[in-house]
Design a protein around this motif. Structure first.
Motif, PDB file in Angstrom:
ATOM      1  N   MET A   1      -1.680  -1.244  -5.419  1.00 56.53           N
ATOM      2  CA  MET A   1      -2.875  -1.150  -4.593  1.00 56.53           C
ATOM      3  C   MET A   1      -3.777  -2.370  -4.771  1.00 56.53           C
ATOM      4  O   MET A   1      -4.391  -2.852  -3.818  1.00 56.53           O
ATOM      5  N   ALA A   2      -3.857  -2.871  -5.998  1.00 59.66           N
ATOM      6  CA  ALA A   2      -4.657  -4.066  -6.247  1.00 59.66           C
ATOM      7  C   ALA A   2      -4.074  -5.268  -5.506  1.00 59.66           C
ATOM      8  O   ALA A   2      -4.813  -6.076  -4.924  1.00 59.66           O
TER       9      ALA A   2
ATOM     10  N   SER B   1      -1.501   1.712  -9.170  1.00 66.44           N
ATOM     11  CA  SER B   1      -2.776   0.988  -9.178  1.00 66.44           C
ATOM     12  C   SER B   1      -2.560  -0.514  -9.034  1.00 66.44           C
ATOM     13  O   SER B   1      -3.325  -1.201  -8.354  1.00 66.44           O
TER      14      SER B   1
ATOM     15  N   THR C   1     -15.423  -0.844 -14.687  1.00 67.42           N
ATOM     16  CA  THR C   1     -15.433  -1.185 -13.261  1.00 67.42           C
ATOM     17  C   THR C   1     -16.830  -1.575 -12.809  1.00 67.42           C
ATOM     18  O   THR C   1     -17.011  -2.509 -12.023  1.00 67.42           O
TER      19      THR C   1
ATOM     20  N   LYS D   1       0.830  -1.205   0.000  1.00 67.18           N
ATOM     21  CA  LYS D   1       0.000   0.000   0.000  1.00 67.18           C
ATOM     22  C   LYS D   1       0.864   1.254   0.000  1.00 67.18           C
ATOM     23  O   LYS D   1       0.563   2.232  -0.710  1.00 67.18           O
TER      24      LYS D   1
ATOM     25  N   ILE E   1      -5.994   5.806 -11.500  1.00 64.50           N
ATOM     26  CA  ILE E   1      -6.161   5.104 -10.219  1.00 64.50           C
ATOM     27  C   ILE E   1      -7.392   4.209 -10.235  1.00 64.50           C
ATOM     28  O   ILE E   1      -7.431   3.159  -9.597  1.00 64.50           O
TER      29      ILE E   1
ATOM     30  N   LEU F   1      -7.487  -5.704  -9.751  1.00 62.84           N
ATOM     31  CA  LEU F   1      -7.845  -6.612  -8.661  1.00 62.84           C
ATOM     32  C   LEU F   1      -8.531  -7.855  -9.200  1.00 62.84           C
ATOM     33  O   LEU F   1      -8.266  -8.976  -8.734  1.00 62.84           O
TER      34      LEU F   1
ATOM     35  N   GLY G   1       2.230   1.826  -3.460  1.00 66.00           N
ATOM     36  CA  GLY G   1       1.209   2.403  -4.330  1.00 66.00           C
ATOM     37  C   GLY G   1       1.006   3.885  -4.070  1.00 66.00           C
ATOM     38  O   GLY G   1       0.926   4.685  -5.005  1.00 66.00           O
TER      39      GLY G   1
ATOM     40  N   GLN H   1      -4.980  -5.012  -1.948  1.00 68.42           N
ATOM     41  CA  GLN H   1      -6.369  -5.400  -1.742  1.00 68.42           C
ATOM     42  C   GLN H   1      -6.543  -6.913  -1.747  1.00 68.42           C
ATOM     43  O   GLN H   1      -7.380  -7.459  -1.018  1.00 68.42           O
TER      44      GLN H   1
ATOM     45  N   SER I   1      -7.598   0.226 -10.483  1.00 66.94           N
ATOM     46  CA  SER I   1      -7.317  -0.733  -9.407  1.00 66.94           C
ATOM     47  C   SER I   1      -8.329  -1.871  -9.319  1.00 66.94           C
ATOM     48  O   SER I   1      -7.948  -3.045  -9.194  1.00 66.94           O
TER      49      SER I   1
END
Length: 275
Positions: free
Chosen positions: A148-149, A145, A262, A65, A88, A95, A68, A152, A91
């Motif tokens: 961050m994925a 991104s 998304t 994190k 962004i 994910l 990112g 997650q 993400s």
């Protein structure tokens, strides 16, 4: 709550842009530090929340994190805020790919279509002029991104055993020393105006985390995901008022495609495990 969190994200991005004399690595450290200070009273009152079924995994998630965030912070200083913010939004698409690769989740035809559409939207933003030269700052945002994925994905696994408060507390506790390491190599002591902005940023970050955590306790992720896109008009308005930046047509077209992708990915769920 998600709408308010989206606006706070816009303010966060603007603060990074305003802190022109502070290196993004230093910003990342102070953001984590002040965020921890704001949640410290909760930790003191409820020390039991530090009990966790995970140890090293918390550090892995915090590092992903942080990586990112630092990518985003550097990108915010180099590229238009609206362009970075639109990237962004990839993400959730990344994910879905990660869940397929590492968690064994299936990708139905609609999700495959959503992934392809999401990346086409990102390409429109990264190379708006069609000159064939990719914008390095936006590629950095794309890397952020992806990180961050991954964070997650780790969070998805950890949330099966740890509460939201535990995950928030350990993330902030571990991010502070991790963020200090790169900050030391680029250290400049902020002046009082910059220091004030860093305090506000830390407050925004902590409040953002609390709002998102609470929102997800009230509603499904598929319902909440579209509200995060309020961040783009919020950032575009802030960028125009503070920096005179005007988001181009390609940014809105690309962001619209990513938004639709998304939405499709979040609302077309498939069985979570392969047989």
């Amino acid at each position: 709550m998600m709408s308010a969190a989206a606006v706070l994200n816009g303010i966060d991005a603007a603060i990074v842009r305003l802190l022109v004399d502070v290196h993004p690595f230093v910003i990342g450290f102070f953001r984590a530090l002040f965020g921890l200070l704001f949640v410290a009273p909760m930790i003191v009152r409820r020390p039991a929340i530090l009990a966790s079924g995970y140890r090293a995994t918390h550090a892995v998630r915090a590092a992903l994190k942080l990586g990112g965030l630092l990518c985003f912070f550097v990108a915010f200083t180099l590229a238009p805020l609206a362009d970075v913010t639109a990237i962004i939004f990839l993400s959730p698409i990344l994910l879905a790919i990660g869940a397929w690769l590492f968690l064994g989740e299936k990708l139905g035809p609609m999700r495959v279509l959503a992934i392809a559409a999401g990346f086409s939207g990102a390409l429109i933003i990264i190379n708006p002029g069609g000159s064939g030269a990719l914008e390095p700052a936006l590629l950095l945002a794309l890397a952020g991104s992806a990180l961050m994925a991954l964070a997650q994905l780790v969070l998805k696994k950890m949330s099966q055993r740890d509460s939201a408060d535990t995950l928030v507390a350990w993330n902030l506790i571990l991010t502070v020393p991790l963020a200090l390491i790169p900050a030391m190599f680029m250290w400049t002591t902020p002046g009082w105006p910059a220091f004030f902005l860093l305090v506000v940023q830390g407050m925004c970050g902590a409040l953002n985390m609390a709002l998102v955590t609470r929102a997800f306790s009230y509603a499904d992720a598929s319902f909440l995901a579209p509200f995060d896109f309020i961040r783009l008009p919020a950032v575009a308005l802030i960028a125009f008022l503070l920096f005179g930046q005007v988001a181009g047509l390609s940014t809105w077209i690309g962001a619209g495609i990513i938004f639709a992708a998304t939405l499709i990915a979040s609302r077309n769920k498939t069985p979570t495990r392969m047989d």
